[in-house]
Design a protein around this motif. Structure first.
Motif, PDB file in Angstrom:
ATOM      1  N   ILE A 158       2.746   2.159  11.231  1.00 54.85           N
ATOM      2  CA  ILE A 158       1.343   2.324  11.926  1.00 54.85           C
ATOM      3  C   ILE A 158       0.359   2.365  10.781  1.00 54.85           C
ATOM      4  N   ALA A 159       0.539   3.009   9.674  1.00 54.03           N
ATOM      5  CA  ALA A 159      -0.173   3.284   8.497  1.00 54.03           C
ATOM      6  C   ALA A 159      -0.557   1.469   7.959  1.00 54.03           C
ATOM      7  N   ASP A 160       0.520   0.844   8.002  1.00 52.03           N
ATOM      8  CA  ASP A 160       0.317  -0.391   7.205  1.00 52.03           C
ATOM      9  C   ASP A 160      -0.386  -1.302   8.198  1.00 52.03           C
ATOM     10  N   TYR A 161      -0.222  -1.222   9.678  1.00 51.37           N
ATOM     11  CA  TYR A 161      -1.016  -1.898  10.476  1.00 51.37           C
ATOM     12  C   TYR A 161      -2.575  -1.634  10.602  1.00 51.37           C
ATOM     13  N   TYR A 162      -2.734  -0.384  10.397  1.00 50.86           N
ATOM     14  CA  TYR A 162      -4.207  -0.133  10.429  1.00 50.86           C
ATOM     15  C   TYR A 162      -4.816  -0.035   8.783  1.00 50.86           C
ATOM     16  N   GLY A 163      -4.079  -0.367   7.787  1.00 56.19           N
ATOM     17  CA  GLY A 163      -4.456  -0.607   6.653  1.00 56.19           C
ATOM     18  C   GLY A 163      -4.746   0.776   6.172  1.00 56.19           C
ATOM     19  N   LEU A 164      -4.131   1.902   6.506  1.00 56.07           N
ATOM     20  CA  LEU A 164      -4.310   3.218   6.181  1.00 56.07           C
ATOM     21  C   LEU A 164      -3.813   3.563   4.618  1.00 56.07           C
ATOM     22  N   GLY A 165      -3.122   3.069   4.317  1.00 58.11           N
ATOM     23  CA  GLY A 165      -2.455   3.109   2.878  1.00 58.11           C
ATOM     24  C   GLY A 165      -3.435   2.906   1.774  1.00 58.11           C
ATOM     25  N   SER A 166      -3.163   3.382   0.388  1.00 52.12           N
ATOM     26  CA  SER A 166      -3.927   3.446  -0.683  1.00 52.12           C
ATOM     27  C   SER A 166      -3.516   2.359  -1.236  1.00 52.12           C
ATOM     28  N   ASP A 167      -4.185   1.327  -2.087  1.00 50.93           N
ATOM     29  CA  ASP A 167      -3.825   0.189  -2.642  1.00 50.93           C
ATOM     30  C   ASP A 167      -3.398   0.844  -4.222  1.00 50.93           C
ATOM     31  N   GLU A 168      -2.788  -0.237  -4.969  1.00 49.09           N
ATOM     32  CA  GLU A 168      -2.266   0.126  -6.062  1.00 49.09           C
ATOM     33  C   GLU A 168      -2.866   0.819  -6.957  1.00 49.09           C
ATOM     34  N   SER A 169      -4.345   0.673  -7.122  1.00 51.58           N
ATOM     35  CA  SER A 169      -5.153   1.071  -8.273  1.00 51.58           C
ATOM     36  C   SER A 169      -5.505   2.767  -7.901  1.00 51.58           C
ATOM     37  N   GLU A 170      -5.487   2.937  -6.584  1.00 44.84           N
ATOM     38  CA  GLU A 170      -5.512   4.336  -6.211  1.00 44.84           C
ATOM     39  C   GLU A 170      -4.369   5.223  -6.641  1.00 44.84           C
ATOM     40  N   LYS A 171      -3.274   4.768  -5.841  1.00 49.09           N
ATOM     41  CA  LYS A 171      -2.060   5.322  -6.029  1.00 49.09           C
ATOM     42  C   LYS A 171      -2.153   6.882  -5.587  1.00 49.09           C
ATOM     43  N   ILE A 172      -1.482   7.621  -6.350  1.00 48.39           N
ATOM     44  CA  ILE A 172      -1.471   9.057  -5.872  1.00 48.39           C
ATOM     45  C   ILE A 172      -1.876  10.020  -7.201  1.00 48.39           C
ATOM     46  N   THR A 173      -2.452  10.878  -7.128  1.00 46.10           N
ATOM     47  CA  THR A 173      -2.855  11.686  -8.457  1.00 46.10           C
ATOM     48  C   THR A 173      -1.902  12.717  -8.513  1.00 46.10           C
ATOM     49  N   GLN A 174      -2.124  13.247  -9.738  1.00 47.14           N
ATOM     50  CA  GLN A 174      -1.039  14.258  -9.858  1.00 47.14           C
ATOM     51  C   GLN A 174      -1.854  15.602 -10.007  1.00 47.14           C
ATOM     52  N   GLY A 175      -1.713  16.513  -9.533  1.00 43.71           N
ATOM     53  CA  GLY A 175      -2.609  17.674  -9.750  1.00 43.71           C
ATOM     54  C   GLY A 175      -2.067  18.696 -10.768  1.00 43.71           C
TER      55      GLY A 175
ATOM     56  N   THR B  23       0.915  -1.020   0.012  1.00 44.05           N
ATOM     57  CA  THR B  23       0.075   0.149  -0.071  1.00 44.05           C
ATOM     58  C   THR B  23       1.047   1.419  -0.039  1.00 44.05           C
ATOM     59  N   TYR B  24       0.434   2.444  -0.310  1.00 50.29           N
ATOM     60  CA  TYR B  24       0.904   3.763  -0.468  1.00 50.29           C
ATOM     61  C   TYR B  24       0.463   4.643   0.475  1.00 50.29           C
ATOM     62  N   PHE B  25       1.432   5.491   0.881  1.00 48.57           N
ATOM     63  CA  PHE B  25       1.102   6.422   1.882  1.00 48.57           C
ATOM     64  C   PHE B  25       2.187   7.695   1.738  1.00 48.57           C
ATOM     65  N   ALA B  26       1.613   9.037   1.924  1.00 53.83           N
ATOM     66  CA  ALA B  26       2.599  10.143   1.466  1.00 53.83           C
ATOM     67  C   ALA B  26       3.532  10.299   2.756  1.00 53.83           C
ATOM     68  N   GLU B  27       4.739  10.738   2.605  1.00 56.45           N
ATOM     69  CA  GLU B  27       5.654  11.052   3.408  1.00 56.45           C
ATOM     70  C   GLU B  27       5.522  11.795   4.647  1.00 56.45           C
ATOM     71  N   PRO B  28       4.936  12.916   4.196  1.00 57.66           N
ATOM     72  CA  PRO B  28       4.501  13.982   5.322  1.00 57.66           C
ATOM     73  C   PRO B  28       3.253  13.575   6.501  1.00 57.66           C
ATOM     74  N   ILE B  29       2.619  12.771   5.645  1.00 55.33           N
ATOM     75  CA  ILE B  29       1.221  12.360   6.325  1.00 55.33           C
ATOM     76  C   ILE B  29       1.826  11.287   7.483  1.00 55.33           C
ATOM     77  N   ALA B  30       2.748  10.392   6.742  1.00 59.31           N
ATOM     78  CA  ALA B  30       3.323   9.291   7.671  1.00 59.31           C
ATOM     79  C   ALA B  30       3.996  10.044   8.957  1.00 59.31           C
ATOM     80  N   ALA B  31       4.791  11.072   8.571  1.00 59.35           N
ATOM     81  CA  ALA B  31       5.530  11.867   9.777  1.00 59.35           C
ATOM     82  C   ALA B  31       4.521  12.138  10.775  1.00 59.35           C
ATOM     83  N   ALA B  32       3.478  12.895  10.353  1.00 57.92           N
ATOM     84  CA  ALA B  32       2.369  13.301  11.256  1.00 57.92           C
ATOM     85  C   ALA B  32       1.827  12.215  11.894  1.00 57.92           C
ATOM     86  N   LEU B  33       1.506  11.018  11.338  1.00 61.58           N
ATOM     87  CA  LEU B  33       0.954  10.059  11.960  1.00 61.58           C
ATOM     88  C   LEU B  33       1.694   9.499  13.074  1.00 61.58           C
ATOM     89  N   SER B  34       3.015   9.338  12.893  1.00 59.91           N
ATOM     90  CA  SER B  34       4.102   8.941  13.917  1.00 59.91           C
ATOM     91  C   SER B  34       4.191   9.896  15.227  1.00 59.91           C
TER      92      SER B  34
END
Ligand SMILES: Nc1ncnc2c1ncn2[C@@H]1O[C@H](COP(=O)(O)OP(=O)(O)OP(=O)(O)O)[C@@H](O)[C@H]1O
Ligand SMILES: [Mg+2]
Length: 508
Positions: free
Chosen positions: A491-508, A236-247
């Motif tokens: 922590i995100a992996d444990y709780y399943g907070l990441g997005s899966d491959e199909s969602e990934k990230i969108t580019q604005g 799964t995928y998760f943005a780095e600054p959000i991971a820092a905040a979660l930690s």
């Protein structure tokens, strides 16, 4: 600084329930997905990995004496591969200080190492002719070092980097690092009951560097492929600054502040997000990411402190058709190659060395500078010089002055913190514009932010700290500069907070 957007869309709600108090655990806002969460932060400069067992974060020892591992891969002449600190040591031992001898080489089809050089110090596009006219190999080279590969992921996905005439995809250069990380996880997760290790939450910047359309998805696809080869089946995928905040939130379970800004200033990118407290959770209300990091600062230092000592700005005389011509020495022709250590050895061609030798002959004060330039080129000292500048920068985070000592080039002087701050002024302005932009994305004024979480190696620079302290007085906390992202990803992996491959990230 490259362009920026608010690219992060998925997993916009992050739980604040991961405290280790039993009451909170009895009513988790998010159901655990794995008995053990695995977070992998593959950084531009450093990588870190964490495990989360539902209560505690365990940082994985990736090096013999360290939990942080340089994101480096070294391939020797026999295609033997080593990673991490060993990669750097092998490169320095084998490639620094020896005299570089280039020879022309018949090229195979396709790309070569001598394409355009990206900011990361590695070749990007395969336009050999365009840049150098001819491909050269360094016959005495004992191996090639790759560091900063992450910065190339947003470029062309068909990229190949040549290693002793054999093309390597970026994925192939990242995979050995991930295989090593997987091994360390397997070894160190045994004590966690029920732990399985074929899954991981993968961090990503808000925006990868690069000009390519759809670069974020392209970069993640390459990362996903490499993780797959390293036997991480479920990703799964998760943005780095959000991971820092979660930690941070995990470490501070009582945190109730309304609006949080996380600032992750690393080696390649600056990543920002704003979270808002809602019903016991935090929701991501804005993100922003730009290609600004420690690598850019190192290059600024090289240009400002060392170029003048290597001959920039000096004049030279040579004979023209009917008279002697005097002009500025064409130093600009050397600059890109000097600043990109991975390909600096390309300067060992007559077209570059002959003018330097000629200028050295004049025996004036300027000649000393060209002697240094010649030594830098001939002995392949670029990486070593960058390392010295990184050390200087880090020392200036703790001391108000530091010695820059490069005996190989007969350079030694003191740099004050004030001077350093002057030299990196443009980067500080870019940093401040990015902060302004994320606030704008959230439609907030600085005084509406209640807490700033500061992380990442470059956030240790005093003027960066000051800038944040000025904009957000008494609201800035430092949070585990080198490990916060990995911890949050676990922590995100444990709780399943990441997005899966199909969602990934969108580019604005
Ligand atoms: N004490 C310090 N003062 C200033 N800069 C530092 C210090 N320590 C490390 N750095 C710089 O921090 C950067 C590495 O930080 P970090 O490990 O957070 O980046 P990364 O995660 O590898 O990169 P990214 O997140 O951009 O992919 C390097 O540029 C390094 O030179
Ligand atoms: Mg990072």
């Amino acid at each position: 600084m490259t362009e920026s957007t608010s690219g992060y869309q998925s997993s916009s709600r992050i739980s604040h329930s991961s405290s280790n108090t039993p009451e909170r655990h009895s009513k988790p806002l998010v159901r655990p997905q794995h008995p053990m969460g695995i977070g992998i932060d593959f950084g531009t400069t450093n990588s870190a990995t964490a495990l989360f067992d539902g209560e505690k974060v365990h940082l994985v020892k990736l090096e013999q004496h360290s939990i942080v591992m340089p994101s480096a891969t070294y391939i020797d002449k026999n295609f033997g591969i080593v990673t991490g600190q060993e990669a750097i040591n092998s490169y320095i031992e084998g490639n620094t200080g020896r005299t570089v001898e280039l020879s022309a080489e018949v090229l195979g089809e396709g790309r070569t190492t001598t394409g355009q050089i990206g900011d990361g110090g590695l070749p990007e596009e395969g336009s050999t002719e365009k840049v150098y006219g001819q491909s050269f190999v360094d016959g005495g080279q004992t191996g090639r070092l790759f560091r900063g590969i992450k910065r190339l992921l947003g470029g062309s996905d068909s990229q190949r980097l040549m290693v002793f005439n054999r093309p390597f995809r970026l994925v192939a250069l990242i995979t050995p690092l991930l295989v090593r990380i997987k091994k360390s996880i397997d070894q160190q997760s045994k004590s966690i009951a029920g732990a399985t290790t074929k899954h991981a939450c993968i961090g990503h910047p808000v925006n990868f560097e690069g000009q390519k359309e759809n670069k974020n998805n392209a970069a993640l696809s390459m990362l996903a492929e490499a993780y797959g080869y390293a036997d991480f089946k479920e990703k799964t995928y998760f943005a780095e600054p959000i991971a820092a905040a979660l930690s941070y939130l995990h470490d501070n379970p009582g945190e109730k502040k309304d609006k949080l800004l996380a600032v992750d200033f690393g080696g390649g990118t600056l990543d920002l997000c704003i979270l808002q407290h809602r019903d016991g959770d935090y929701e991501v209300i804005a993100t922003h990411g730009v290609g600004l990091g420690g690598d850019h600062i190192d290059q600024l230092l090289f240009k400002e402190l060392l170029f003048p000592l290597l001959g920039k700005g000096e004049r030279w005389k040579r004979s023209g058709e009917d008279r002697e011509i005097e002009t500025l020495f064409p130093f600009e022709q050397y600059e890109d190659l000097i600043l990109n250590w991975a390909v600096s050895y390309m300067l060992n061609q007559n077209q570059y060395t002959t003018p330097v030798l000629k200028r050295m002959e004049s025996g004036d004060e300027g000649a000393v500078k060209y002697r240094r330039l010649y030594d830098l080129i001939k002995n392949n000292y670029s990486y070593l010089v960058f390392q010295t500048l990184k050390d200087l920068k880090a020392t200036l985070s703790y001391q108000t002055e530091a010695r820059l000592d490069i005996p190989e080039l007969d350079i030694e002087f003191t740099v004050t913190r004030a001077h350093f701050e002057e030299l990196i002024g443009s980067a500080v302005l870019d940093f401040e514009s990015a902060i302004t932009q994320v606030l704008k994305n959230a439609n907030l004024q600085p005084d509406e932010i209640d807490l700033v979480i500061r992380t990442g190696g470059s956030s240790l620079i005093p003027i960066i700290k000051q800038s944040l302290n000025q904009s957000f007085p008494a609201k800035v906390v430092e949070h585990d500069p080198f490990t916060s992202v990995a911890a949050g990803l676990a922590i995100a992996d444990y709780y399943g907070l990441g997005s899966d491959e199909s969602e990934k990230i969108t580019q604005g």
